[in-house]
Design a protein around this motif. Structure first.
Motif, PDB file in Angstrom:
ATOM      1  N   GLY A   1       0.812  -1.216   0.000  1.00 50.63           N
ATOM      2  CA  GLY A   1       0.000   0.000   0.000  1.00 50.63           C
ATOM      3  C   GLY A   1       0.844   1.264   0.000  1.00 50.63           C
ATOM      4  O   GLY A   1       0.500   2.246  -0.651  1.00 50.63           O
ATOM      5  N   LEU A   2       1.957   1.231   0.734  1.00 46.97           N
ATOM      6  CA  LEU A   2       2.814   2.424   0.781  1.00 46.97           C
ATOM      7  C   LEU A   2       3.417   2.697  -0.586  1.00 46.97           C
ATOM      8  O   LEU A   2       3.472   3.836  -1.046  1.00 46.97           O
ATOM      9  CB  LEU A   2       3.944   2.231   1.793  1.00 46.97           C
TER      10      LEU A   2
ATOM     11  N   VAL B   1      10.483   6.310   0.147  1.00 45.26           N
ATOM     12  CA  VAL B   1       9.418   5.639   0.883  1.00 45.26           C
ATOM     13  C   VAL B   1       9.878   4.288   1.430  1.00 45.26           C
ATOM     14  O   VAL B   1       9.802   4.032   2.625  1.00 45.26           O
ATOM     15  CB  VAL B   1       8.160   5.466   0.005  1.00 45.26           C
TER      16      VAL B   1
ATOM     17  N   GLU C   1       2.209   1.744  -3.464  1.00 49.34           N
ATOM     18  CA  GLU C   1       1.154   2.181  -4.380  1.00 49.34           C
ATOM     19  C   GLU C   1       0.800   3.640  -4.142  1.00 49.34           C
ATOM     20  O   GLU C   1       0.599   4.393  -5.083  1.00 49.34           O
ATOM     21  CB  GLU C   1      -0.078   1.298  -4.200  1.00 49.34           C
ATOM     22  N   GLY C   2       0.729   4.018  -2.851  1.00 50.12           N
ATOM     23  CA  GLY C   2       0.437   5.411  -2.537  1.00 50.12           C
ATOM     24  C   GLY C   2       1.449   6.341  -3.165  1.00 50.12           C
ATOM     25  O   GLY C   2       1.101   7.378  -3.727  1.00 50.12           O
ATOM     26  N   ALA C   3       2.705   5.948  -3.096  1.00 50.73           N
ATOM     27  CA  ALA C   3       3.760   6.791  -3.649  1.00 50.73           C
ATOM     28  C   ALA C   3       3.713   6.812  -5.181  1.00 50.73           C
ATOM     29  O   ALA C   3       3.836   7.866  -5.800  1.00 50.73           O
ATOM     30  CB  ALA C   3       5.122   6.306  -3.168  1.00 50.73           C
ATOM     31  N   TYR C   4       3.493   5.646  -5.770  1.00 46.65           N
ATOM     32  CA  TYR C   4       3.396   5.612  -7.235  1.00 46.65           C
ATOM     33  C   TYR C   4       2.215   6.449  -7.712  1.00 46.65           C
ATOM     34  O   TYR C   4       2.299   7.147  -8.718  1.00 46.65           O
ATOM     35  CB  TYR C   4       3.237   4.173  -7.741  1.00 46.65           C
ATOM     36  N   ALA C   5       1.107   6.390  -6.964  1.00 52.24           N
ATOM     37  CA  ALA C   5      -0.097   7.102  -7.386  1.00 52.24           C
ATOM     38  C   ALA C   5       0.099   8.613  -7.345  1.00 52.24           C
ATOM     39  O   ALA C   5      -0.683   9.351  -7.917  1.00 52.24           O
ATOM     40  CB  ALA C   5      -1.280   6.697  -6.510  1.00 52.24           C
ATOM     41  N   LEU C   6       1.124   9.066  -6.632  1.00 49.46           N
ATOM     42  CA  LEU C   6       1.411  10.507  -6.608  1.00 49.46           C
ATOM     43  C   LEU C   6       2.381  10.893  -7.711  1.00 49.46           C
ATOM     44  O   LEU C   6       2.869  12.018  -7.748  1.00 49.46           O
ATOM     45  CB  LEU C   6       1.996  10.902  -5.247  1.00 49.46           C
ATOM     46  N   GLY C   7       2.672   9.960  -8.579  1.00 48.97           N
ATOM     47  CA  GLY C   7       3.544  10.276  -9.705  1.00 48.97           C
ATOM     48  C   GLY C   7       5.019  10.195  -9.363  1.00 48.97           C
ATOM     49  O   GLY C   7       5.822  10.964  -9.877  1.00 48.97           O
ATOM     50  N   SER C   8       5.400   9.249  -8.479  1.00 50.63           N
ATOM     51  CA  SER C   8       6.831   9.095  -8.189  1.00 50.63           C
ATOM     52  C   SER C   8       7.429   8.092  -9.157  1.00 50.63           C
ATOM     53  O   SER C   8       6.758   7.173  -9.599  1.00 50.63           O
ATOM     54  CB  SER C   8       7.064   8.542  -6.782  1.00 50.63           C
ATOM     55  N   SER C   9       8.711   8.287  -9.430  1.00 49.78           N
ATOM     56  CA  SER C   9       9.430   7.294 -10.213  1.00 49.78           C
ATOM     57  C   SER C   9       9.811   6.151  -9.283  1.00 49.78           C
ATOM     58  O   SER C   9       9.704   6.261  -8.061  1.00 49.78           O
ATOM     59  CB  SER C   9      10.682   7.905 -10.826  1.00 49.78           C
ATOM     60  N   ARG C  10      10.273   5.067  -9.883  1.00 49.27           N
ATOM     61  CA  ARG C  10      10.669   3.914  -9.091  1.00 49.27           C
ATOM     62  C   ARG C  10      11.788   4.272  -8.107  1.00 49.27           C
ATOM     63  O   ARG C  10      11.810   3.830  -6.962  1.00 49.27           O
ATOM     64  CB  ARG C  10      11.143   2.816 -10.046  1.00 49.27           C
TER      65      ARG C  10
ATOM     66  N   GLN D   1      12.368   7.202  -6.788  1.00 49.60           N
ATOM     67  CA  GLN D   1      11.838   8.007  -5.690  1.00 49.60           C
ATOM     68  C   GLN D   1      11.078   7.140  -4.688  1.00 49.60           C
ATOM     69  O   GLN D   1      11.188   7.329  -3.479  1.00 49.60           O
ATOM     70  CB  GLN D   1      10.912   9.096  -6.239  1.00 49.60           C
ATOM     71  N   VAL D   2      10.314   6.188  -5.203  1.00 46.37           N
ATOM     72  CA  VAL D   2       9.588   5.305  -4.302  1.00 46.37           C
ATOM     73  C   VAL D   2      10.579   4.532  -3.440  1.00 46.37           C
ATOM     74  O   VAL D   2      10.434   4.422  -2.223  1.00 46.37           O
ATOM     75  CB  VAL D   2       8.702   4.317  -5.094  1.00 46.37           C
TER      76      VAL D   2
END
Lengths: 302, 262
Positions: free
Chosen positions: B143-144, B162, B146-155, B157-158
């Protein structure tokens, strides 16, 4: 109680739709709208998102079969239907979250302002910046409340001096500011479930998306927290396009302008596929349920 | 107890701050600093190898970038590496890293030197560090991410903003375990770094570590109760104290910086 709310809601929806029609000058009248899915779809003039013959696969398994669905701008569209009918799967193809699942693949066109987001030149990251998402289980980062909101803007490269403003604005917008303004440096995980979910909504708003997808956002919340989120959704719909998946029919009736009804259909090999049965204004779906059932049985949508 | 008897003969300040270590000579010197510095220099080199390669590259790659199939193949191989006897690593350091690599690049390198021992020790602890930190990172809820990806982070950055912060306590634990293995490692240093106590930071010279002294003195013929015998215990006690302090320190660091996700 629910019924009265439902009726009130219907009146509101009716009003807002008629106002919308005046602005758009579509000239479609209410009775014409009630005539069936094709006409209701046509009403969504200039859809912000438009699904054309979309199929979603997990490996060889076809989870969602041929969906055509326009999403109207600054409205709430609800997806309802039984478990396993592909609602969430379809929702996750709106911002390419399915890309993260190995073997998942989308066929057909998912047009965002006329551009296919699965096109060869489209960057999934760019899509997700415009199409935000709120999940079933609140998933705040294990960081401070401030950092939760600031994460997105930082990733976008917003400057440090704007950050305080963005954080306050986003939290205010998500109706959370008054509850957390004195504890911005506490962990987002320390909030209650409903507050966590509003924090996630605020986090989503902070990157200023165009569309907000909500995948059963109230599934793990109590009725009071749910009511707050629903009020918030109505407010946000003034500026954002919202697509919500819900198991709760009343919730769809309360908040959604339009509702898409999905079901799982068993094919010749005994495999289940999600299908869109009916898509219409919420009032029509709920006030004339028999018609949709009848049409479904007679095969007009099947 | 022999450690106490040792400190009755030798003042503790002489032991801790003396710069000459020759306890078994006719005219003994009991300054432990050369052994401590040898230990720290070699362990430090090992960390410089294991931290970036084990943690940053291997664990992050396996957890966030590798396809499921790749991970399931690579991780067991990595864990097998952890089972190679250290004496083999020791001769690898002496016969290959020193003789073939270092001698050609830097001809003044001594036959026994700290650099090759440190490098190879770093390689030795990579599996431990990488495998355990990968476990910690994989345990971060989906979930964490996904939350980060859903904000438009690159791999990237995630991963860096995160996943790594959320898994920090596990990652530090993995690293501390790796470092503890490095400090306690005996065979590689005994074989590749030599047995000459040497208070120096020149990594091309031979050095003796605390563990390799204990091994060398212990396998010699020190009569029970002699000062040489007691020295072994004194050095052992100090070694224990050092690892204890390091563990306490890392627990504090983890408490301060970790992000609790449950």
């Amino acid at each position: 109680m629910v019924k009265r709310e439902l009726t009130n809601q219907m009146e509101e929806v009716e009003m807002s739709v008629e106002m919308g029609d005046q602005v758009l000058g579509s000239g479609t009248t209410a009775p014409a709208r009630a005539a069936g899915v094709t006409k209701a779809s046509r009403q969504v003039s200039d859809p912000v998102m438009d699904l054309q013959k979309v199929h979603v696969f997990y490996g060889d398994y076809e989870a969602v079969r041929e969906v055509d669905l326009p999403i109207a701008s600054r409205e709430i569209t609800a997806f309802i239907g039984p478990s396993g009918c592909g609602k969430s799967t379809l929702l996750r193809s709106f911002n390419r979250m399915n890309d993260l699942i190995p073997g998942a693949r989308v066929e057909g066109k998912v047009l965002y302002h006329g551009v296919d987001i699965y096109g060869p030149d489209v960057d999934a990251i760019e899509v997700r910046r415009r199409v935000g998402m709120v999940f079933q289980k609140p998933n705040p980062f294990p960081k401070s409340i401030f950092d939760n909101i600031a994460y997105g803007p930082r990733v976008l490269g917003r400057s440090k001096k704007d950050m305080d403003g963005i954080v306050e604005q986003s939290l205010t917008r998500a109706a959370l500011w008054d509850e957390v303004k004195d504890k911005l440096d506490e962990s987002g995980m320390a909030l209650s479930g409903g507050q966590q979910q509003r924090l996630c909504i605020a986090r989503c708003i902070a990157v200023n998306p165009d569309i907000i997808l909500m995948d059963e956002p109230c599934a793990s919340l109590d009725p009071i927290a749910t009511a707050k989120i629903e009020d918030l959704m109505r407010e946000l719909a003034e500026d954002y396009t919202i697509v919500i998946v819900t198991h709760n029919m009343q919730q769809a009736a309360r908040v959604a302008d339009r509702t898409a009804f999905f079901t799982a259909e068993v094919d010749g090999q005994n495999v289940r596929h999600g299908r869109l049965v009916e898509f219409d204004l919420t009032e029509d779906i709920f006030l004339n349920p028999r018609r949709s059932t009848e049409d479904y049985i007679s095969g007009r949508f099947g | 107890m022999p450690a106490f008897e040792f400190f009755q003969t030798v003042p503790i300040t002489d032991f801790l701050f003396g710069t000459e270590w020759a306890p078994l000579f006719a005219d003994p010197e009991f300054g432990v600093l050369p052994l401590v510095s040898g230990t720290l220099v070699i362990t430090g080199i090992a960390c410089l190898v294991a931290l970036p390669i084990g943690l940053l590259l291997t664990a992050m790659y396996l957890s966030e970038y590798a396809a499921d199939k790749t991970r399931r193949t690579l991780k067991p191989i990595l864990e097998i590496l952890a089972g190679i006897p250290t004496v083999i690593f020791g001769f690898f350091a002496l016969e290959f890293v020193t003789a073939v690599l270092l001698k050609n690049i830097w001809p003044q390198t001594e036959v026994f030197n700290a650099l090759s021992a440190g490098l190879v020790m770093g390689v030795m602890i990579i599996p431990t560090v990488a495998s355990l930190s990968e476990d910690a990172m994989s345990a971060v809820p989906r979930g964490l991410r996904e939350g980060a990806y859903a904000l438009g982070s690159s791999r990237r950055q995630v991963t860096l903003k995160v996943v790594v912060p959320a898994a920090l306590s596990g990652i530090v634990a993995a690293f501390v375990l790796g470092v503890s293995r490095a400090i306690g490692e005996t065979m590689i240093v005994a074989v590749a770094a030599g047995l000459q106590p040497n208070l120096s930071l020149n990594v091309f010279e031979g050095m003796q570590t605390m563990t390799s002294f204990i091994a060398a003195a212990g396998s010699g013929d020190q009569p029970t109760g002699s000062i040489g015998y007691q020295t072994i215990f004194a050095v052992g006690a100090l070694l224990f104290l050092m690892t204890l302090v390091m563990n306490l320190f890392s627990i504090r660091m983890v408490r301060k910086y970790r992000e609790v996700y449950e």
